[in-house]
Design a protein around this motif. Structure first.
Motif, mmCIF file in Angstrom:
data_model
loop_
_atom_site.group_PDB
_atom_site.id
_atom_site.type_symbol
_atom_site.label_atom_id
_atom_site.label_comp_id
_atom_site.label_asym_id
_atom_site.label_seq_id
_atom_site.Cartn_x
_atom_site.Cartn_y
_atom_site.Cartn_z
ATOM 1 N N GLN A 1 -9.269 42.706 15.638
ATOM 2 C CA GLN A 1 -9.565 41.450 14.959
ATOM 3 C C GLN A 1 -8.328 40.880 14.276
ATOM 4 O OE1 GLN A 1 -11.395 44.152 14.906
ATOM 5 N NE2 GLN A 1 -13.557 43.668 15.174
ATOM 6 N N LYS A 2 -7.548 41.757 13.652
ATOM 7 C CA LYS A 2 -6.333 41.302 12.978
ATOM 8 C C LYS A 2 -5.329 40.752 13.978
ATOM 9 C CE LYS A 2 -6.490 44.252 8.853
ATOM 10 N NZ LYS A 2 -5.799 45.334 8.097
ATOM 11 N N LEU A 3 -5.189 41.426 15.115
ATOM 12 C CA LEU A 3 -4.259 40.954 16.141
ATOM 13 C C LEU A 3 -4.739 39.641 16.746
ATOM 14 C CD1 LEU A 3 -3.463 44.388 17.810
ATOM 15 C CD2 LEU A 3 -1.801 42.907 16.683
ATOM 16 N N ALA A 4 -6.040 39.545 16.957
ATOM 17 C CA ALA A 4 -6.592 38.299 17.495
ATOM 18 C C ALA A 4 -6.344 37.141 16.540
ATOM 19 C CB ALA A 4 -8.082 38.457 17.763
ATOM 20 N N ALA A 5 -6.427 37.410 15.241
ATOM 21 C CA ALA A 5 -6.207 36.361 14.241
ATOM 22 C C ALA A 5 -4.753 35.885 14.234
ATOM 23 C CB ALA A 5 -6.597 36.877 12.861
ATOM 24 N N LEU A 6 -3.844 36.766 14.641
ATOM 25 C CA LEU A 6 -2.428 36.389 14.696
ATOM 26 C C LEU A 6 -2.102 35.554 15.935
ATOM 27 C CD1 LEU A 6 -0.743 39.746 13.613
ATOM 28 C CD2 LEU A 6 -0.671 37.595 12.347
ATOM 29 N N GLY A 7 -2.991 35.593 16.946
ATOM 30 C CA GLY A 7 -2.731 34.921 18.213
ATOM 31 C C GLY A 7 -2.332 33.464 18.097
ATOM 32 N N PRO A 8 -3.106 32.624 17.394
ATOM 33 C CA PRO A 8 -2.750 31.198 17.307
ATOM 34 C C PRO A 8 -1.376 30.959 16.678
ATOM 35 C CG PRO A 8 -5.031 31.548 16.651
ATOM 36 C CD PRO A 8 -4.421 32.907 16.792
ATOM 37 N N GLU A 9 -1.042 31.760 15.670
ATOM 38 C CA GLU A 9 0.270 31.621 15.036
ATOM 39 C C GLU A 9 1.385 31.989 16.002
ATOM 40 O OE1 GLU A 9 2.870 33.645 11.393
ATOM 41 O OE2 GLU A 9 0.716 34.036 11.556
ATOM 42 N N MET A 10 1.166 33.033 16.809
ATOM 43 C CA MET A 10 2.194 33.507 17.729
ATOM 44 C C MET A 10 2.306 32.640 18.983
ATOM 45 S SD MET A 10 3.478 35.899 16.097
ATOM 46 C CE MET A 10 2.939 36.284 14.430
ATOM 47 N N ALA A 11 1.268 31.882 19.275
ATOM 48 C CA ALA A 11 1.266 31.065 20.491
ATOM 49 C C ALA A 11 2.431 30.078 20.514
ATOM 50 C CB ALA A 11 -0.063 30.322 20.615
ATOM 51 N N ARG A 12 2.834 29.602 19.349
ATOM 52 C CA ARG A 12 3.936 28.619 19.321
ATOM 53 C C ARG A 12 5.254 29.239 19.771
ATOM 54 N NH1 ARG A 12 6.594 28.470 13.958
ATOM 55 N NH2 ARG A 12 5.686 30.093 12.635
ATOM 56 N N TYR A 13 5.427 30.523 19.529
ATOM 57 C CA TYR A 13 6.633 31.196 20.021
ATOM 58 C C TYR A 13 6.535 31.446 21.519
ATOM 59 C CZ TYR A 13 7.158 32.284 15.021
ATOM 60 O OH TYR A 13 7.265 32.209 13.664
ATOM 61 N N TYR A 14 5.337 31.778 21.953
ATOM 62 C CA TYR A 14 5.100 32.105 23.363
ATOM 63 C C TYR A 14 5.368 30.915 24.280
ATOM 64 C CZ TYR A 14 2.285 33.286 27.528
ATOM 65 O OH TYR A 14 1.839 33.505 28.812
ATOM 66 N N VAL A 15 5.000 29.727 23.836
ATOM 67 C CA VAL A 15 5.118 28.537 24.691
ATOM 68 C C VAL A 15 6.458 27.822 24.536
ATOM 69 C CG1 VAL A 15 2.623 28.178 24.701
ATOM 70 C CG2 VAL A 15 4.036 27.007 22.980
ATOM 71 N N GLN A 16 7.333 28.330 23.689
ATOM 72 C CA GLN A 16 8.628 27.678 23.524
ATOM 73 C C GLN A 16 9.389 27.674 24.844
ATOM 74 O OE1 GLN A 16 10.613 29.743 20.334
ATOM 75 N NE2 GLN A 16 9.877 28.327 18.768
ATOM 76 N N PRO A 17 9.986 26.538 25.203
ATOM 77 C CA PRO A 17 10.760 26.479 26.451
ATOM 78 C C PRO A 17 12.084 27.228 26.306
ATOM 79 C CG PRO A 17 10.976 24.423 25.245
ATOM 80 C CD PRO A 17 9.967 25.247 24.491
ATOM 81 N N GLY A 18 12.696 27.469 27.450
ATOM 82 C CA GLY A 18 14.005 28.120 27.443
ATOM 83 C C GLY A 18 13.968 29.506 28.046
ATOM 84 N N ASP A 19 15.156 29.983 28.393
ATOM 85 C CA ASP A 19 15.284 31.301 28.987
ATOM 86 C C ASP A 19 15.058 32.390 27.949
ATOM 87 O OD1 ASP A 19 15.908 30.173 31.426
ATOM 88 O OD2 ASP A 19 18.070 30.188 31.031
ATOM 89 N N ARG A 20 14.557 33.522 28.402
ATOM 90 C CA ARG A 20 14.423 34.708 27.563
ATOM 91 C C ARG A 20 15.469 35.718 28.035
ATOM 92 N NH1 ARG A 20 9.931 31.224 26.737
ATOM 93 N NH2 ARG A 20 8.864 31.917 24.826
ATOM 94 N N PRO A 21 16.557 35.844 27.291
ATOM 95 C CA PRO A 21 17.640 36.746 27.742
ATOM 96 C C PRO A 21 17.209 38.205 27.749
ATOM 97 C CG PRO A 21 18.032 35.982 25.503
ATOM 98 C CD PRO A 21 16.867 35.193 26.010
ATOM 99 N N ILE A 22 17.883 38.994 28.575
ATOM 100 C CA ILE A 22 17.592 40.426 28.692
ATOM 101 C C ILE A 22 18.793 41.210 28.165
ATOM 102 C CG2 ILE A 22 17.102 42.331 30.264
ATOM 103 C CD1 ILE A 22 15.761 40.358 32.127
#
Length: 264
Positions: free
Chosen positions: A233-254
Motif C-alpha cells: 500500500q505504501k509503495l502504491a501510494a508513492l506511484g503517482p509521485e514517482m510517475a513524473r520521473y518515469y515519464v521524463q524524456p531523455g536517455d537513461r545512461p548506463i
C-alpha cells in the motif's frame, strides 16, 4: 550528551541514525569482505555463466547507478560492482557500503521478474548503500554486543584490524534491516528506478510475487528485509509521485558497473 550526538547521523530522508562506525570504515571493510566472498564463489564455481542473465543485470544496475550518482555525486568514487551468484534456491539480493552488490539466480528464476520489477529489487538494494545502512547495522551490532567479537571498527586509524571489520561488514549483510531503514530504502529505491526509466507500479507487483513465494517457505530476502503488511500500500501510494520521473524524456545512461560472474 556530546558523545551521544557524536554517534548520531542523519539519513537522506532526515531520519536520525546511530553511527558508531564511519561510512568510510564501512566501505573499506565491505570491500574486503566482498573480495573475499567473490573469490570464494569463483573458486567454487558459484558465479553465473549465463551471458544473458549477466548482461541483463549489468544493464539494469548500470541505469540505476547512473541515477544514484545524481542523488549522491560523492558515490562516483565508489567501486560499483555486482556479483551474479548461481544459486537457484536462494531468493535474495544485497548491497554493501560502497556499492558492492550481489543478486542470486534463485530470485530471477523463482520470481520471474520483469525488467521493471528487477530494477525495483536492485534500486532498493542500492538505496541501502546510499543511506549508509551498512554502517548503521554495524553500529547497532556493536551497541548490542552482537559484533563486539568481530569489530574493532569504531576508529578510522590506519592500523585498524580489517579482518575484524570485514567480518562485521559481512555480518551486517545477514542482519535484519529495521522497519525504518526498509521504508527508507523503499522510498529511495522506487525513485531511483523511476528516474532510470522503470515503471514504479512494478514495486507493487514485485512484492505481490515475493509474498506468493513466501507461501512455500520464507525467502532469504525476507530474513533481512522485513515485510510489513502495508508495504504494498505504501509503495502504491508513492506511484503517482514517482510517475513524473518515469515519464521524463531523455536517455537513461548506463554506468559501467563491474560484473562479477563466470562469463568471460
Amino acid at each position: 550528551m556530546t558523545c551521544l550526538l557524536a554517534a548520531c547521523a542523519t539519513s537522506p530522508t532526515g531520519r536520525r541514525q546511530l553511527m558508531l562506525v564511519s561510512e568510510q570504515t564501512a566501505i573499506q571493510s565491505s570491500a574486503q569482505a566482498y573480495v573475499q566472498e567473490v573469490g570464494k564463489l569463483k573458486q567454487e564455481g558459484k558465479l553465473s555463466d549465463d551471458p544473458a542473465v549477466v548482461e541483463r543485470v549489468r544493464r539494469i544496475t548500470g541505469r540505476l547507478v547512473s541515477q544514484a550518482l545524481v542523488m549522491r555525486p560523492d558515490a562516483a568514487d565508489w567501486k560499483w560492482s555486482v556479483a551474479v551468484i548461481d544459486d537457484p534456491d536462494t531468493v535474495n539480493a544485497w548491497c554493501m557500503a560502497g556499492g558492492r552488490m550481489a543478486i542470486y539466480t534463485g530470485l530471477i528464476e523463482k520470481l520471474q521478474p520483469t525488467d521493471d520489477e528487477l530494477a525495483q529489487v536492485m534500486g532498493h538494494e542500492i538505496a541501502h548503500a546510499l543511506a549508509n545502512h551498512t554502517a548503521e547495522k554495524m553500529s547497532v551490532a556493536m551497541a548490542s554486543g552482537l559484533g563486539v567479537a568481530a569489530v574493532g571498527v569504531a576508529s578510522d586509524n590506519k592500523g585498524i584490524a580489517m579482518t575484524g571489520a570485514a567480518a562485521a561488514a559481512a555480518l551486517a549483510v545477514t542482519l535484519p534491516n529495521s522497519r525504518a531503514a526498509e521504508t527508507e530504502a523503499d522510498r529511495i529505491g522506487i525513485e531511483l528506478a523511476a528516474r532510470a526509466g522503470y515503471d514504479p507500479d512494478a514495486a507493487v507487483s514485485l512484492w505481490q510475487k515475493m509474498n506468493r513465494e513466501s507461501g512455500s517457505g520464507v525467502p532469504q530476502f525476507l530474513s533481512t528485509h522485513p515485510n510489513p503488511q502495508n508495504r504494498q500500500q505504501k509503495l502504491a501510494a508513492l506511484g503517482p509521485e514517482m510517475a513524473r520521473y518515469y515519464v521524463q524524456p531523455g536517455d537513461r545512461p548506463i554506468y559501467p558497473v563491474i560484473t562479477e560472474s563466470a562469463v568471460r
